[in-house]
Write an enzyme that holds these catalytic residues in place. Structure first.
Site, PDB file in Angstrom:
ATOM      1  N   ASN A 147       0.791  -1.239   0.000  1.00 52.03           N
ATOM      2  CA  ASN A 147       0.000   0.000   0.000  1.00 52.03           C
ATOM      3  C   ASN A 147       0.825   1.291   0.000  1.00 52.03           C
ATOM      4  OD1 ASN A 147       0.747  -0.588   2.655  1.00 52.03           O
ATOM      5  ND2 ASN A 147      -0.960   0.562   3.477  1.00 52.03           N
ATOM      6  N   GLU A 245       5.227  -3.831  11.885  1.00 41.42           N
ATOM      7  CA  GLU A 245       4.142  -2.841  11.812  1.00 41.42           C
ATOM      8  C   GLU A 245       2.995  -3.511  11.076  1.00 41.42           C
ATOM      9  OE1 GLU A 245       3.836  -0.214  13.416  1.00 41.42           O
ATOM     10  OE2 GLU A 245       5.906   0.130  14.035  1.00 41.42           O
ATOM     11  N   CYS A 279      -2.927   1.662   6.874  1.00 42.55           N
ATOM     12  CA  CYS A 279      -3.008   1.069   8.212  1.00 42.55           C
ATOM     13  C   CYS A 279      -3.510   2.086   9.224  1.00 42.55           C
ATOM     14  CB  CYS A 279      -1.646   0.532   8.614  1.00 42.55           C
ATOM     15  SG  CYS A 279      -0.359   1.757   8.401  1.00 42.55           S
ATOM     16  N   GLU A 457       9.481   2.953  14.331  1.00 42.44           N
ATOM     17  CA  GLU A 457      10.134   3.326  13.079  1.00 42.44           C
ATOM     18  C   GLU A 457      10.187   4.846  12.973  1.00 42.44           C
ATOM     19  OE1 GLU A 457       9.760   0.559   9.741  1.00 42.44           O
ATOM     20  OE2 GLU A 457       7.659   0.469  10.312  1.00 42.44           O
TER      21      GLU A 457
HETATM   22  P1  NAD Z   1       1.002  -9.120   3.600  1.00 42.25           P
HETATM   23  O1  NAD Z   1       1.187  -9.540   5.018  1.00 42.25           O
HETATM   24  O2  NAD Z   1       0.185  -9.962   2.720  1.00 42.25           O
HETATM   25  O3  NAD Z   1       2.411  -8.983   2.872  1.00 42.25           O
HETATM   26  C1  NAD Z   1       3.437  -8.171   3.399  1.00 42.25           C
HETATM   27  C2  NAD Z   1       4.773  -8.676   2.859  1.00 42.25           C
HETATM   28  O4  NAD Z   1       5.058  -9.955   3.422  1.00 42.25           O
HETATM   29  C3  NAD Z   1       4.807  -8.855   1.352  1.00 42.25           C
HETATM   30  O5  NAD Z   1       6.055  -8.438   0.854  1.00 42.25           O
HETATM   31  C4  NAD Z   1       4.627 -10.359   1.202  1.00 42.25           C
HETATM   32  O6  NAD Z   1       5.164 -10.858  -0.010  1.00 42.25           O
HETATM   33  C5  NAD Z   1       5.417 -10.863   2.386  1.00 42.25           C
HETATM   34  N1  NAD Z   1       5.092 -12.229   2.809  1.00 42.25           N
HETATM   35  C6  NAD Z   1       3.972 -12.948   2.536  1.00 42.25           C
HETATM   36  N2  NAD Z   1       4.063 -14.174   3.093  1.00 42.25           N
HETATM   37  C7  NAD Z   1       5.239 -14.225   3.740  1.00 42.25           C
HETATM   38  C8  NAD Z   1       5.897 -15.224   4.515  1.00 42.25           C
HETATM   39  N3  NAD Z   1       5.332 -16.409   4.747  1.00 42.25           N
HETATM   40  N4  NAD Z   1       7.101 -14.939   5.044  1.00 42.25           N
HETATM   41  C9  NAD Z   1       7.668 -13.730   4.847  1.00 42.25           C
HETATM   42  N5  NAD Z   1       7.109 -12.757   4.111  1.00 42.25           N
HETATM   43  C10 NAD Z   1       5.900 -12.987   3.566  1.00 42.25           C
HETATM   44  O7  NAD Z   1       0.453  -7.614   3.664  1.00 42.25           O
HETATM   45  P2  NAD Z   1      -0.066  -6.719   2.434  1.00 42.25           P
HETATM   46  O8  NAD Z   1      -1.400  -7.259   2.033  1.00 42.25           O
HETATM   47  O9  NAD Z   1       1.000  -6.541   1.436  1.00 42.25           O
HETATM   48  O10 NAD Z   1      -0.252  -5.299   3.153  1.00 42.25           O
HETATM   49  C11 NAD Z   1      -1.430  -4.902   3.780  1.00 42.25           C
HETATM   50  C12 NAD Z   1      -1.270  -4.973   5.282  1.00 42.25           C
HETATM   51  O11 NAD Z   1      -0.164  -4.170   5.698  1.00 42.25           O
HETATM   52  C13 NAD Z   1      -2.463  -4.429   6.032  1.00 42.25           C
HETATM   53  O12 NAD Z   1      -2.807  -5.302   7.087  1.00 42.25           O
HETATM   54  C14 NAD Z   1      -1.972  -3.095   6.592  1.00 42.25           C
HETATM   55  O13 NAD Z   1      -2.613  -2.648   7.746  1.00 42.25           O
HETATM   56  C15 NAD Z   1      -0.534  -3.393   6.831  1.00 42.25           C
HETATM   57  N6  NAD Z   1       0.236  -2.146   6.890  1.00 42.25           N
HETATM   58  C16 NAD Z   1       0.705  -1.727   8.110  1.00 42.25           C
HETATM   59  C17 NAD Z   1       1.401  -0.546   8.223  1.00 42.25           C
HETATM   60  C18 NAD Z   1       1.929  -0.107   9.557  1.00 42.25           C
HETATM   61  O14 NAD Z   1       2.917   0.605   9.571  1.00 42.25           O
HETATM   62  N7  NAD Z   1       1.325  -0.502  10.664  1.00 42.25           N
HETATM   63  C19 NAD Z   1       1.651   0.225   7.099  1.00 42.25           C
HETATM   64  C20 NAD Z   1       1.151  -0.214   5.871  1.00 42.25           C
HETATM   65  C21 NAD Z   1       0.451  -1.420   5.788  1.00 42.25           C
END
Ligand code: NAD
Length: 476
Positions: A147, A245, A279, A457
């Site tokens: 995102n 995060e 988020c 962060e």
């Molecule tokens: P996701 O958890 O699906 O993926 C995040 C990353 O993890 C990607 O690069 C993905 O390829 C990788 N990944 C997937 N499976 C993995 C595994 N088994 N081992 C290691 N890495 C793996 O999240 P998303 O759908 O890309 O992002 C949306 C989420 O991110 C939402 O829940 C949002 O709230 C959160 N987010 C949080 C913040 C924050 O700072 N709190 C900021 C932005 C987004």
């Protein structure tokens, strides 16, 4: 064909991924390779090999590299912003803003590289001096979500390099374009080979290889709660330093004394901008009962007027949803909300436009109980749940009644309630009369409870995660 950057070279792979524009699925943004496990091992090996040299580089060398990267990002914010909007779907203005932020973050950490400091203390024992210094942690694995395809990588890569670590960066599979463009800028910044490596590909391959390799000393992860929990367990099993995060279910409290215009702006921006895919989005709007109906009426009117469309069109206010699975998730939660007894006041439907994209109308549910799934689970779309509160105390209790703790906002003209809310909200970030989403780049970012894990962060607080402390005793 866009390749991975490993050990100072562009390395191809057999597995290729197409990057599709969510505003127009006939538009292919580009083709990007997917790394194999062997590629990731090569990248970790290169980062491991380069670590000693970079850890002993001068602060000036680090500052110069980071400043060059920041400068190029700022100079090219318009074309990089267009790429970002094309692959992720946020509006052009939001995307240019994100690239600007990424540039400012690199500039900020260029300065921080010059300000790494420690402490000197006298020992409690005679004739002994003590120095406390900060050293790099080592090879850092960086895993990011879709995102914020350039800002989140920037706020992890810049401090990692500033404090003398080496990096293996795995961007989200859905949006490799902005990550690749950033890596290409970094590849020309004057860093020694191996200090920074890009490995695009699947989480289950690239992420798993990073987590499983003992040469990676720390993992910084932003993403969903489910993946984050797996990352935490695997990282902890190897005693890696870890920072997570994750999601949010951020409340925006609107008290009856709020300036209505301010409250509506906070609700619209915080809930619907960036298509609700933040988020920090205000997904729960908690409104004092005395103004509940009037507020909902005005909110619906403004929401219906929002222009949903192609991210690159100047008139668009809300771009498409990022991909079909997120669109399906939004539609599923609309069904869930209805079944739970909430009242859908507007939106919640797939929209047609001139181009074939994943367009969805911003939705508002009223009559929401804080126990419903739509009030407890992160939807990650433009869906507001409006919850009625009897008074300020009730609103605060509802705001804190959640598994998450990233951000909370309040709209009020009461100094007493604003002050109390800042102190009592169980979150990492509090907003008074400003939207919950939209933060500065030079101060800490992060939350509590289910939203975050480990050190904060951004800003000067990033030093906690990206350095390790050494205490040296010297007898004179
Ligand atoms: P996701 O958890 O699906 O993926 C995040 C990353 O993890 C990607 O690069 C993905 O390829 C990788 N990944 C997937 N499976 C993995 C595994 N088994 N081992 C290691 N890495 C793996 O999240 P998303 O759908 O890309 O992002 C949306 C989420 O991110 C939402 O829940 C949002 O709230 C959160 N987010 C949080 C913040 C924050 O700072 N709190 C900021 C932005 C987004």
């Amino acid at each position: 064909m866009h390749k991975n950057w490993i050990g100072g070279e562009w390395i191809g792979a057999a597995d290729i991924q197409q990057n599709i524009n969510p505003s127009d699925i006939t538009d292919v943004v580009g083709e990007y390779v997917r790394a194999t496990r062997t590629d990731v091992e090569m990248a970790i090996g290169a980062a491991h090999h380069a670590l000693h040299g970079w850890a002993h580089s001068t602060p000036q060398q680090r500052a110069d590299v980071l400043d060059r990267i920041g400068h190029e990002l700022l100079t090219r914010k318009d074309d990089l912003g267009a790429l970002l909007a094309r692959e992720e779907g946020k509006t052009l203005a939001e995307a240019v803003g994100e690239v600007t932020r990424a540039g400012q973050i690199f500039k900020f950490f260029a300065g921080e590289a010059l300000r790494i400091s420690g402490d000197v203390l006298a020992s409690v024992r005679p004739g002994i001096g003590i120095e406390i210094t900060r050293e790099p942690v080592g090879v850092i694995g960086i895993i990011t979500p879709w995102n914020f395809p350039i800002a989140i990588p920037a706020w992890k890569i810049a401090p990692a390099l500033a404090y003398g670590n080496t990096v293996v960066f795995k961007p989200a599979d859905l949006v490799p374009g902005s990550a690749w463009a950033l890596a290409e800028i970094i590849s020309r910044s004057g860093l020694p080979a191996g200090v920074f490596n890009l490995v695009m590909g699947r989480g289950t391959v690239v992420g798993a290889a990073l987590l499983g390799d003992p040469r990676v000393q720390a993992i910084t992860f932003t993403g969903s709660v489910g993946t984050g929990q797996q990352v935490l367990q695997q990282a902890a099993a190897q005693h890696k330093k870890v920072q997570l995060e994750l999601g949010g279910k951020n409340p925006l409290v609107v008290l009856k004394d709020a300036d209505l215009e301010t409250a509506l702006n906070c609700a619209i921006q915080g809930t619907f901008y960036s298509t609700g895919q933040r988020c920090t989005a205000s997904s729960r709007i908690i409104v004092e009962r005395a103004i509940y109906d009037a507020f909902n009426h005005a909110l619906v009117e403004r929401t219906r007027a929002l222009r949903v469309g192609h991210a690159l069109l100047p008139e668009t206010q809300i771009g498409p949803v990022a991909d079909p699975s997120q669109l399906q998730q939004n539609l599923d939660y609309i069904d869930i909300g209805r079944q739970e007894g909430a009242r859908l006041l507007c939106g919640g439907e797939r929209l047609q436009a001139d181009t074939n994209g994943y367009f969805f109308s911003p939705a508002i549910f009223s009559e929401v109980d804080n126990g419903m799934r739509i009030a407890r689970e992160e939807i990650f779309g433009p869906v507001a749940s409006v919850i009625a509160a009897d008074d300020y105390e009730h609103a605060l209790a509802l705001a804190n009644d959640t598994a998450f703790g990233l951000c909370a906002g309040i709209c009020t003209q009461s100094l007493k309630h604003a002050t109390h809310f800042k102190r009592e909200a169980q979150v990492g970030m509090v907003m008074v009369n400003v939207p919950t989403a939209g933060v500065d780049y030079h101060v800490p970012f992060g939350g509590r409870k289910g939203s975050s894990y480990g050190a904060r962060e951004q800003g000067r607080y990033a030093v906690e995660f990206f350095t390790t402390v050494k205490t040296a005793y010297t007898s004179t």
